[in-house]
Scaffold this motif. Structure first.
Motif, PDB file in Angstrom:
ATOM      1  N   SER A  64      -8.988  15.733  -3.012  1.00  0.00           N
ATOM      2  CA  SER A  64      -9.374  14.577  -2.206  1.00  0.00           C
ATOM      3  C   SER A  64     -10.507  14.900  -1.246  1.00  0.00           C
ATOM      4  N   GLU A  90     -10.063   6.074   3.431  1.00  0.00           N
ATOM      5  CA  GLU A  90      -8.839   6.875   3.496  1.00  0.00           C
ATOM      6  C   GLU A  90      -9.022   8.199   4.231  1.00  0.00           C
ATOM      7  N   ASP A  91     -10.237   8.524   4.613  1.00  0.00           N
ATOM      8  CA  ASP A  91     -10.477   9.707   5.447  1.00  0.00           C
ATOM      9  C   ASP A  91     -10.258   9.397   6.931  1.00  0.00           C
TER      10      ASP A  91
END
Length: 123
Positions: A64, A90-91
């Motif tokens: 990821s 999503e970070d």
């Protein structure tokens, strides 16, 4: 004691980049492996990346972040960095730096923590 202060967080659009810095003071910086961790809302803190005392060895959490994030350190400046490219929503998390005794164990045993810096990635 080792004091750690993170900086460089902020708001960025998806696909953008940020470079986080973590300045250390106190005990000899080069005696410690350093790591970056993050905690998203409602989730547990997770390991992101680590670097050995000399900077010669690095490790990353998983696919990821691997290939998008790069950890580095400058022992002369007592600073560790996390270059984050191609950021995704999503970070989004609070990013923490930590100091530990070994690059292979810092993900499980972290002796010192910074206060964290917020990274928000908008879609």
């Amino acid at each position: 004691q080792v004091q750690l202060v993170e900086s460089g967080g902020g708001l960025v659009q998806a696909g953008g980049s940020l470079r986080l810095s973590c300045a250390a003071s106190g005990r000899t910086f080069s005696n410690y492996a350093m790591g970056w961790f993050r905690q998203a809302p409602g989730k547990e803190r997770e390991f992101v990346a680590a670097i050995s005392r000399s900077g010669g060895s690095t490790s990353y959490a998983d696919s990821s972040v691997k290939g998008r994030f790069t950890i580095s350190r400058d022992n002369a400046k007592n600073t560790v960095y996390l270059q984050m490219n191609s950021l995704k929503p999503e970070d989004t998390a609070v990013y923490y730096c930590g100091a530990g005794l070994s690059v292979t164990t810092i993900s499980r045993v972290t002796n010192y923590w910074g206060q964290g810096t917020q990274v928000t990635v908008s879609s």
